[in-house]
Enzyme design. Structure first.
Site, mmCIF file in Angstrom:
data_model
loop_
_atom_site.group_PDB
_atom_site.id
_atom_site.type_symbol
_atom_site.label_atom_id
_atom_site.label_comp_id
_atom_site.label_asym_id
_atom_site.label_seq_id
_atom_site.Cartn_x
_atom_site.Cartn_y
_atom_site.Cartn_z
ATOM 1 N N SER A 1 0.862 -1.180 0.000
ATOM 2 C CA SER A 1 0.000 0.000 0.000
ATOM 3 C C SER A 1 0.897 1.228 0.000
ATOM 4 O O SER A 1 2.051 1.169 0.436
ATOM 5 C CB SER A 1 -0.847 0.014 1.282
ATOM 6 O OG SER A 1 -1.436 1.285 1.476
ATOM 7 N N TYR B 1 -2.319 -1.865 10.057
ATOM 8 C CA TYR B 1 -2.372 -2.092 8.614
ATOM 9 C C TYR B 1 -1.068 -1.670 7.933
ATOM 10 O O TYR B 1 -0.455 -2.439 7.193
ATOM 11 C CB TYR B 1 -3.551 -1.296 8.041
ATOM 12 C CG TYR B 1 -3.745 -1.438 6.562
ATOM 13 C CD1 TYR B 1 -4.363 -2.567 6.031
ATOM 14 C CD2 TYR B 1 -3.324 -0.438 5.684
ATOM 15 C CE1 TYR B 1 -4.557 -2.696 4.671
ATOM 16 C CE2 TYR B 1 -3.514 -0.562 4.320
ATOM 17 C CZ TYR B 1 -4.131 -1.694 3.818
ATOM 18 O OH TYR B 1 -4.309 -1.828 2.464
HETATM 19 P P1 NAI Z 1 -11.380 -6.514 -1.356
HETATM 20 O O1 NAI Z 1 -12.009 -6.820 -0.036
HETATM 21 O O2 NAI Z 1 -12.262 -6.002 -2.435
HETATM 22 O O3 NAI Z 1 -10.611 -7.800 -1.883
HETATM 23 C C1 NAI Z 1 -9.853 -8.604 -1.032
HETATM 24 C C2 NAI Z 1 -10.205 -10.061 -1.258
HETATM 25 O O4 NAI Z 1 -9.395 -10.828 -0.359
HETATM 26 C C3 NAI Z 1 -11.664 -10.383 -0.919
HETATM 27 O O5 NAI Z 1 -12.290 -11.090 -1.974
HETATM 28 C C4 NAI Z 1 -11.572 -11.232 0.335
HETATM 29 O O6 NAI Z 1 -12.597 -12.231 0.404
HETATM 30 C C5 NAI Z 1 -10.198 -11.855 0.189
HETATM 31 N N1 NAI Z 1 -9.646 -12.318 1.463
HETATM 32 C C6 NAI Z 1 -9.739 -11.735 2.680
HETATM 33 N N2 NAI Z 1 -9.158 -12.504 3.609
HETATM 34 C C7 NAI Z 1 -8.676 -13.591 2.963
HETATM 35 C C8 NAI Z 1 -7.993 -14.761 3.378
HETATM 36 N N3 NAI Z 1 -7.690 -14.977 4.672
HETATM 37 N N4 NAI Z 1 -7.644 -15.674 2.446
HETATM 38 C C9 NAI Z 1 -7.979 -15.487 1.147
HETATM 39 N N5 NAI Z 1 -8.650 -14.426 0.704
HETATM 40 C C10 NAI Z 1 -8.993 -13.482 1.593
HETATM 41 O O7 NAI Z 1 -10.223 -5.484 -1.009
HETATM 42 P P2 NAI Z 1 -9.080 -4.772 -1.883
HETATM 43 O O8 NAI Z 1 -9.115 -3.349 -1.503
HETATM 44 O O9 NAI Z 1 -9.161 -5.139 -3.301
HETATM 45 O O10 NAI Z 1 -7.784 -5.414 -1.217
HETATM 46 C C11 NAI Z 1 -6.786 -6.122 -1.937
HETATM 47 C C12 NAI Z 1 -5.434 -5.743 -1.392
HETATM 48 O O11 NAI Z 1 -5.171 -4.394 -1.707
HETATM 49 C C13 NAI Z 1 -5.315 -5.855 0.125
HETATM 50 O O12 NAI Z 1 -4.054 -6.418 0.447
HETATM 51 C C14 NAI Z 1 -5.399 -4.418 0.575
HETATM 52 O O13 NAI Z 1 -4.758 -4.234 1.799
HETATM 53 C C15 NAI Z 1 -4.684 -3.720 -0.564
HETATM 54 N N6 NAI Z 1 -4.913 -2.290 -0.733
HETATM 55 C C16 NAI Z 1 -6.168 -1.794 -0.942
HETATM 56 C C17 NAI Z 1 -6.341 -0.451 -1.159
HETATM 57 C C18 NAI Z 1 -7.683 0.115 -1.431
HETATM 58 O O14 NAI Z 1 -7.832 1.348 -1.419
HETATM 59 N N7 NAI Z 1 -8.699 -0.679 -1.695
HETATM 60 C C19 NAI Z 1 -5.219 0.492 -1.149
HETATM 61 C C20 NAI Z 1 -3.941 -0.136 -0.913
HETATM 62 C C21 NAI Z 1 -3.812 -1.472 -0.729
#
Ligand code: NAI
Length: 285
Positions: free
Chosen positions: A141, A154
Site C-alpha cells: 500500500s 495495517y
Molecule cells: P477486497 O475486499 O475487495 O478484496 C480482497 C479479497 O481478499 C476479498 O475477496 C476477500 O474475500 C479476500 N480475502 C480476505 N481474507 C482472505 C484470506 N484470509 N484468504 C484469502 N482471501 C482473503 O479489497 P481490496 O481493496 O481489493 O484489497 C486487496 C489488497 O489491496 C489488500 O491487500 C489491501 O490491503 C490492498 N490495498 C487496498 C487499497 C484500497 O484502497 N482498496 C489500497 C492499498 C492497498
C-alpha cells in the site's frame, strides 16, 4: 517476460484489486487462478472474468498452510507450472492504536503478513524448480511508504511485505524471479466488508464504535482508482520489472519527504569505515 500461456496465481483474486490484476493478466494471455476465502466473491469473479478453461477459481484461506499447499498442487495439476504469484489478499482495521486488541493485531497481521509468508514459502520453491523464471508481486500500500495516521496495524504490515520484496529482489533476480511491491493509493473495492471474513476466535475488536462512526463519515469511492486501472498498472509493472509499482502521483511529496528525512538522519559527520562498508556490502549482497 513472455506471459501468454504461462500461469498466474492471485490471492484475494475474487474482488477489488486482486480481480483487477487477474483481469489484466488474463488479458495478457495468461492462465489465471484466483484464490479467495469467499465463495460468493469467487462465483461472481469467475463470471466477470469469463475466461473458460484459462481461469481456475479456488477457495483458499491464505492463513491456512495445508490448504495453500493443496491448492498449489491443484493449480499445477491443471496448468502445469506457476510463474506469477500475486500475494494480494488483505484485510484492514482502522482507528486509534490504543483501541487495538490482540485479536485486531493478530487478524490483520495473520492475513496481510502471514498470508504473504505462506504464499512465498509455498510457491517460491515451485517457481524456482521449473526454471522458467517468474515474478512475485505483493500488494502492499502507499501507506507502507508514507505513514498514514490511525493505520498502525495495517501500514506496519504493508511495510513488512514491501521489505520482503526489497530483500528478495537482489537475491532472486539472478535466478530469474523478479519481486515487486505494489503500493497503491485508494482503489474502489470491497475492503470495507473485510470483517465478514474475520474468524470467530479473533472476533474481539476494539474498533466496533470507531467503525460505526467511520461508516457514517461519507463515501469517497468516486475519488478512488478502479480495479481495472490498477490491474493494468500492475501488468505494466510486471512487464517492466519494476521493484515499486506505484499508482498515485498525489503522494509524491510524502514519498520525497520521507526519503529526505531518512537521508538527513544519516550521521554524515562521523568518519566512515571503508572496511565495514565493504564487508557489509559483501555479506548481505
Ligand atoms: P477486497 O475486499 O475487495 O478484496 C480482497 C479479497 O481478499 C476479498 O475477496 C476477500 O474475500 C479476500 N480475502 C480476505 N481474507 C482472505 C484470506 N484470509 N484468504 C484469502 N482471501 C482473503 O479489497 P481490496 O481493496 O481489493 O484489497 C486487496 C489488497 O489491496 C489488500 O491487500 C489491501 O490491503 C490492498 N490495498 C487496498 C487499497 C484500497 O484502497 N482498496 C489500497 C492499498 C492497498
Amino acid at each position: 517476460q513472455n506471459l501468454p500461456g504461462k500461469t498466474a496465481f492471485v490471492t484475494g483474486g475474487a474482488s477489488g484489486i486482486g480481480l483487477g490484476i487477474a483481469k489484466a493478466l488474463l488479458g495478457a494471455g495468461m492462465n489465471v487462478t484466483i484464490a479467495d476465502i469467499r465463495q460468493d466473491h469467487l462465483d461472481s469473479a469467475a463470471a466477470e472474468l469469463d475466461g473458460g478453461e484459462r481461469v481456475l477459481a479456488v477457495k483458499l484461506d491464505v492463513t491456512n498452510r495445508e490448504q495453500f499447499a493443496q491448492v498449489a498442487d491443484a493449480v499445477e495439476a491443471k496448468f502445469g507450472k506457476i510463474h506469477i504469484l500475486v500475494n494480494n489478499a488483505g484485510v484492514a482495521v482502522v482507528g486509534p492504536t490504543e483501541l487495538a486488541t490482540f485479536a485486531d493485531w493478530d487478524w490483520v497481521m495473520g492475513v496481510n503478513v502471514g498470508g504473504t509468508i505462506n504464499g512465498i514459502v509455498t510457491m517460491l520453491p515451485r517457481i524456482l524448480a521449473h526454471g522458467e523464471g517468474g515474478h512475485i508481486v505483493c500488494t502492499a500500500s502507499m501507506s507502507a511508504l508514507v505513514p498514514v495516521g490511525m493505520t498502525t496495524i495495517y501500514s506496519s504490515g504493508k511495510a513488512a511485505v514491501t521489505s520482503m520484496m526489497e530483500c528478495m529482489r537482489p537475491e532472486l533476480e539472478p535466478r530469474g524471479v523478479i519481486c515487486s511491491a505494489f503500493c497503491p493509493g485508494a482503489v474502489q473495492s470491497n475492503i470495507a466488508d473485510a470483517a465478514k471474513t474475520r474468524p470467530a476466535d479473533l472476533a474481539d475488536t476494539g474498533y466496533a464504535e470507531a467503525d460505526k462512526r467511520r461508516a457514517s463519515g461519507g463515501n469517497f469511492m468516486h475519488l478512488y482508482q478502479t480495479k481495472e486501472q490498477v490491474g493494468e498498472r500492475v501488468l505494466e509493472g510486471i512487464l517492466n520489472d519494476e521493484l515499486y509499482i506505484l499508482t498515485h502521483s498525489e503522494f509524491l511529496t510524502g514519498v520525497e519527504e520521507r526519503g529526505l528525512a531518512t537521508t538527513a538522519a544519516v550521521q554524515t559527520h562521523l568518519p566512515e569505515n571503508p572496511e565495514y562498508k565493504e564487508t557489509f556490502a559483501m555479506l548481505f549482497r
